[in-house]
Design a protein around this motif. Structure first.
Motif, PDB file in Angstrom:
ATOM      1  N   GLN A 212      -4.657  16.283   2.587  1.00  0.00           N
ATOM      2  CA  GLN A 212      -5.627  15.217   1.841  1.00  0.00           C
ATOM      3  C   GLN A 212      -4.830  13.975   2.234  1.00  0.00           C
ATOM      4  N   LEU A 213      -5.379  12.858   2.519  1.00  0.00           N
ATOM      5  CA  LEU A 213      -4.599  11.639   2.349  1.00  0.00           C
ATOM      6  C   LEU A 213      -4.948  10.673   1.507  1.00  0.00           C
ATOM      7  N   ILE A 214      -4.000  10.471   0.539  1.00  0.00           N
ATOM      8  CA  ILE A 214      -4.424   9.397  -0.662  1.00  0.00           C
ATOM      9  C   ILE A 214      -3.758   8.132  -0.297  1.00  0.00           C
ATOM     10  N   GLU A 215      -4.451   7.048  -0.453  1.00  0.00           N
ATOM     11  CA  GLU A 215      -4.013   5.616  -0.060  1.00  0.00           C
ATOM     12  C   GLU A 215      -4.409   5.062  -1.605  1.00  0.00           C
ATOM     13  N   MET A 216      -3.233   4.172  -2.022  1.00  0.00           N
ATOM     14  CA  MET A 216      -3.729   3.367  -3.285  1.00  0.00           C
ATOM     15  C   MET A 216      -2.473   2.104  -3.238  1.00  0.00           C
ATOM     16  N   SER A 217      -2.825   1.067  -3.984  1.00  0.00           N
ATOM     17  CA  SER A 217      -1.757   0.035  -4.092  1.00  0.00           C
ATOM     18  C   SER A 217      -0.547   0.400  -4.889  1.00  0.00           C
TER      19      SER A 217
ATOM     20  N   GLU B 130       0.776  -1.261  -0.021  1.00  0.00           N
ATOM     21  CA  GLU B 130       0.154  -0.001  -0.084  1.00  0.00           C
ATOM     22  C   GLU B 130       0.827   1.346   0.094  1.00  0.00           C
ATOM     23  N   LEU B 131       0.395   2.314  -0.775  1.00  0.00           N
ATOM     24  CA  LEU B 131       1.214   3.514  -0.800  1.00  0.00           C
ATOM     25  C   LEU B 131       0.152   4.594  -0.117  1.00  0.00           C
ATOM     26  N   SER B 132       0.658   5.422   0.808  1.00  0.00           N
ATOM     27  CA  SER B 132       0.019   6.483   1.263  1.00  0.00           C
ATOM     28  C   SER B 132       0.522   7.947   0.806  1.00  0.00           C
ATOM     29  N   LEU B 133      -0.125   8.881   0.675  1.00  0.00           N
ATOM     30  CA  LEU B 133       0.400  10.013   0.478  1.00  0.00           C
ATOM     31  C   LEU B 133      -0.615  11.215   1.019  1.00  0.00           C
ATOM     32  N   THR B 134       0.170  12.092   1.649  1.00  0.00           N
ATOM     33  CA  THR B 134      -0.686  13.171   2.445  1.00  0.00           C
ATOM     34  C   THR B 134      -0.280  14.582   1.684  1.00  0.00           C
TER      35      THR B 134
END
Length: 533
Positions: free
Chosen positions: A35-40, A27-31
């Motif tokens: 905003q918190l963006i999470e994707m595989s 999983e890849l999380s980006l703030t």
């Protein structure tokens, strides 16, 4: 091919990368800005690659739109150039075929489609068109422009050379050929033309140097190059024979190593060796060439190699040549001449008749006439052989371009061509021109009786009764009435047919050894008998 391979490797690398990520999920999380963006991880990699591809496509589109004017211009320029080369090709073909109208039309079309500074073949098309139209001055100017251009220098020089040869300006042609040979030694026409010019001027060292350069450039065939070098060495040896016999000997022997059948080289080498009192080696040199190429000049030099030899010594040397090359007309004639000098007339006659059977030429029959004069002195037989000589083919001689030279020359005096002289019969036959007109040596020899039986006919036959009674009739000779009757009696024996055992006259109306009886009065018979004895 390299681009295709690179593309395949790139696709393979991407496939391997995606397979590796699929085996290792995450999983890849980006703030970003609260905003918190999470994707595989697989989805994130796909989005990144798509963005890169989109950027590249955008750059390509912008660049294509920006350079579109230049692309369109390049397309039309290439199309125009293709049309120009097509016109140039058509014009060259038309000029080669002699179609002046089409060639001139293609010249103007090519000039409108292609720039002259970009394609030098336009000058060639213009020059060829001017030549077939007869405008030689314009053609020479075009060739001069081509000679000044490094890219077309050889082509222009060849055109100028051919024009100079056409006009007979041999000096200008020589200069053009030398310029071409210096810049491009691999050009066969320039090398051969320069070689002939230097040989004609007697500059043998320069000619040999140029020939060596052409040999290294593989311009000439090995056999032709060896032959030409042998001729040049022989020519230099000939020029140095009087001043430097040693150098002439070395050059002549080197020429024989390259061309073992070259008779002039053997003659010069032998002369130089004889001047050094090296008779054995000189004779051996002549013998080697004699076995391959029997030549009268070799025989003459070999027989008279030593000035103090007697006629018998010369005959022995002539017989030595016959043993080296038997059943040859030149060998037999050499022995016959030596035997004539040694006064061995039977041997001379035998060898001369054998030579006449092999090669019935003018000199052989003249030799038989000389032998006849020395042996019998019979005028009838001598005239017989001289008549055969007049009807015989001429002897071989050094001939080149229709010119006969008493000795071999390295260059033709007519065309200036190197190695032009050949040992052959002259082209102009003044005697026998057909096979039927040529004499038969066997028939000519058989037509004469043997020398031992060649007795004068008047001495073998008793005098006729009319001649015996001639002294008793002087008074009748004074009678004018009986004078015509005696004239008829005198003329009658010329037309009577042979009777009894008399043989018909083989030639000239009487026997070959019979000088004939003059038609005179009967009272002169005693004088005639005294003259026969």
């Amino acid at each position: 091919m390299i681009r295709i391979l690179f593309f395949i490797l790139l696709v393979l690398a991407l496939a391997l990368g995606f397979a590796w990520l699929a085996d290792r999920p995450g999983e890849l999380s980006l703030t970003w800005q609260g905003q918190l963006i999470e994707m595989s991880l697989m989805r994130a990699a796909s989005i990144l690659i798509s963005l890169i591809a989109l950027v590249l496509i955008t750059i390509w589109l912008v660049r294509a739109i920006w350079l579109s004017p230049q692309t369109v211009t390049r397309y039309f320029r290439a199309r125009k150039r293709d049309r120009g080369y097509q016109a140039l090709s058509t014009g060259l073909i038309a000029a080669g075929a002699g179609d002046a109208a089409l060639a001139r039309k293609m010249v103007s079309r090519t000039r409108s489609l292609i720039r002259v500074d970009q394609e030098p073949l336009i000058h060639l098309l213009e020059a060829q068109t001017a030549l077939i139209e007869g405008r030689h001055d314009d053609a020479r100017r075009k060739f001069e422009q081509m000679a000044d251009d490094p890219e077309t220098r050889e082509l222009g020089l060849r055109g100028l050379y051919l024009e100079a040869k056409r006009l007979g300006a041999h000096e200008a042609a020589r200069q053009f050929a030398e310029r071409a040979a210096e810049k491009a030694p691999h050009l066969a026409w320039a090398t051969l033309a320069t070689l002939d010019d230097r040989s004609q001027a007697g500059r043998w060292d320069e000619a040999l140097r140029l020939l060596d350069q052409s040999r290294s450039a593989n311009v000439l065939d090995k056999k032709d190059a060896n032959r030409k070098k042998a001729v040049l060495l022989t020519a230099r040896a000939m020029s140095n024979l009087e001043a430097d016999p040693k150098s002439a000997r070395d050059d002549a022997l080197a020429a024989l190593k390259l061309e073992e059948r070259l008779v002039p080289a053997a003659l010069i080498a032998a002369k130089a060796l004889f001047r050094e009192d090296n008779l054995r080696k000189g004779a051996s040199t002549l013998e080697k060439v004699w076995k391959l190429e029997p030549h009268p000049e070799i025989a003459g030099l070999y027989v008279r190699a030593r000035g103090g030899d007697s006629a018998l010594d010369r005959l022995k040397r002539a017989k030595r040549l016959e043993t080296l090359r038997g059943n040859n007309a030149v060998s037999l004639a050499t022995v016959a001449e030596a035997a004539l000098d040694a006064r061995e007339l039977d041997l001379a006659r035998q060898k001369a008749e054998a030579a006449a059977r092999l090669a019935p030429t003018e000199s052989i029959f003249m030799l038989l006439a000389d032998i006849e004069e020395a042996d019998t002195g019979d005028e009838g037989r001598i005239r017989h052989w001289m008549a055969q000589a007049l009807r015989s083919p001429r002897d071989p001689a050094w001939t080149a371009d229709g010119v006969i030279s008493p000795s071999w020359l390295p260059v033709s005096p007519v065309s200036g061509r190197l190695d032009a002289f050949e040992w052959k019969a002259p082209p102009t036959q003044l005697s026998a021109t057909t096979e039927e007109d040529r004499p038969d040596a066997d028939a000519a020899i058989r037509s004469l009786p043997p020398v031992a039986t060649a007795i004068p006919a008047a001495a073998a036959e008793p005098p006729e009764p009319a001649e015996a009674e001639a002294p008793a009739a002087p008074a009748e000779a004074e009678t004018p009435i009986e004078l015509p009757e005696r004239k008829e009696e005198t003329a009658r024996p010329e037309s009577k047919e042979p009777v009894g055992d008399e043989e018909p006259s083989p030639f000239f109306g009487r026997r070959p050894d019979d000088p004939g009886v003059r038609a005179s009065a009967a009272g002169d018979g005693d004088k005639t008998n005294f003259r026969l004895f």
